[in-house]
Write a protein that holds these residues in place. Structure first.
Motif, PDB file in Angstrom:
ATOM      1  N   ILE A  56       0.748  -1.277  -0.083  1.00 17.94           N
ATOM      2  CA  ILE A  56      -0.339  -0.297   0.152  1.00 17.94           C
ATOM      3  C   ILE A  56       0.413   1.122   0.181  1.00 17.94           C
ATOM      4  O   ILE A  56       0.349   2.572  -0.595  1.00 17.94           O
ATOM      5  N   PHE A  57       1.737   1.275   0.455  1.00 20.99           N
ATOM      6  CA  PHE A  57       2.928   2.101   0.491  1.00 20.99           C
ATOM      7  C   PHE A  57       4.131   2.136   0.049  1.00 20.99           C
ATOM      8  O   PHE A  57       5.182   1.501   0.214  1.00 20.99           O
ATOM      9  N   GLY A  63      -0.362   2.216  -3.311  1.00 19.72           N
ATOM     10  CA  GLY A  63      -0.490   0.608  -4.013  1.00 19.72           C
ATOM     11  C   GLY A  63      -1.928   1.427  -4.459  1.00 19.72           C
ATOM     12  O   GLY A  63      -2.802   0.455  -4.962  1.00 19.72           O
ATOM     13  N   TYR A  64      -3.491   1.765  -3.787  1.00 21.07           N
ATOM     14  CA  TYR A  64      -4.523   1.875  -4.581  1.00 21.07           C
ATOM     15  C   TYR A  64      -4.149   2.319  -5.560  1.00 21.07           C
ATOM     16  O   TYR A  64      -5.407   2.211  -7.054  1.00 21.07           O
ATOM     17  N   ALA A  83      -3.165  -6.749  -1.919  1.00 18.69           N
ATOM     18  CA  ALA A  83      -2.500  -5.655  -0.752  1.00 18.69           C
ATOM     19  C   ALA A  83      -1.729  -6.203   0.471  1.00 18.69           C
ATOM     20  O   ALA A  83      -2.401  -7.247   0.670  1.00 18.69           O
ATOM     21  N   THR A  84      -1.022  -5.356   0.581  1.00 20.35           N
ATOM     22  CA  THR A  84      -0.237  -5.875   1.600  1.00 20.35           C
ATOM     23  C   THR A  84       0.672  -4.419   1.960  1.00 20.35           C
ATOM     24  O   THR A  84       0.740  -3.891   1.414  1.00 20.35           O
ATOM     25  N   GLY A 100     -10.869  -2.380  -4.846  1.00 21.27           N
ATOM     26  CA  GLY A 100     -10.497  -3.573  -6.020  1.00 21.27           C
ATOM     27  C   GLY A 100      -9.961  -4.786  -5.496  1.00 21.27           C
ATOM     28  O   GLY A 100      -9.398  -5.171  -6.767  1.00 21.27           O
ATOM     29  N   PHE A 101      -8.849  -4.508  -4.840  1.00 21.72           N
ATOM     30  CA  PHE A 101      -8.079  -5.764  -4.182  1.00 21.72           C
ATOM     31  C   PHE A 101      -8.740  -7.074  -4.230  1.00 21.72           C
ATOM     32  O   PHE A 101      -9.673  -7.006  -3.783  1.00 21.72           O
TER      33      PHE A 101
END
Length: 126
Positions: A56-57, A63-64, A83-84, A100-101
């Motif tokens: 995500i970061f 990540g989005y 995601a992680t 959407g993940f």
């Protein structure tokens, strides 16, 4: 495990990359590593992984935003994108799914279940 598959890990943390490398090597799963938006998109231009694990970061985006870019590629990526993150909140899973993940791996990873989780997601696309 059935047939080997490939995982694209997009994460700039060397420790995360090392854990993935160790676990996936042990299970004969191909790992493709990227540490930024640029290297992730370059990897996707060369291959089509069975699963994408997206932090995500990231240093050059989040990540989005990268998920939207990946899903919007001219040759769309059809595999599960997971995601992680190390930052867990009670509504995290709902937020990720809404954006959407296809799932989430929380840091720190449990090496015993990491490969099994990835295999489960890889089997979703087969």
């Amino acid at each position: 495990m059935s047939k080997p598959f490939s995982v694209l890990l997009v994460d700039d943390d060397p420790d995360t990359q090392a854990v993935f490398q160790d676990v996936l090597d042990h299970h004969a799963i191909e790992l493709i590593s990227a540490s930024s938006k640029v290297t992730a998109l370059a990897a996707l231009a060369e291959c089509r992984p069975d699963v994408i694990v997206l932090d995500i970061f990231l240093p050059d985006t989040d990540g989005y935003k990268l998920l939207k870019v990946i899903r919007g590629l001219p040759n769309p990526v059809q595999c599960p994108i997971v995601a992680t993150t190390a930052y867990y909140t009670s509504d995290l899973m709902a937020q990720l799914q809404e954006r959407g993940f296809d799932g989430c791996l929380l840091k720190p990873f449990d090496p015993e279940t990491l490969a099994a989780s990835l295999e489960e997601w890889a089997n979703l696309q087969r």
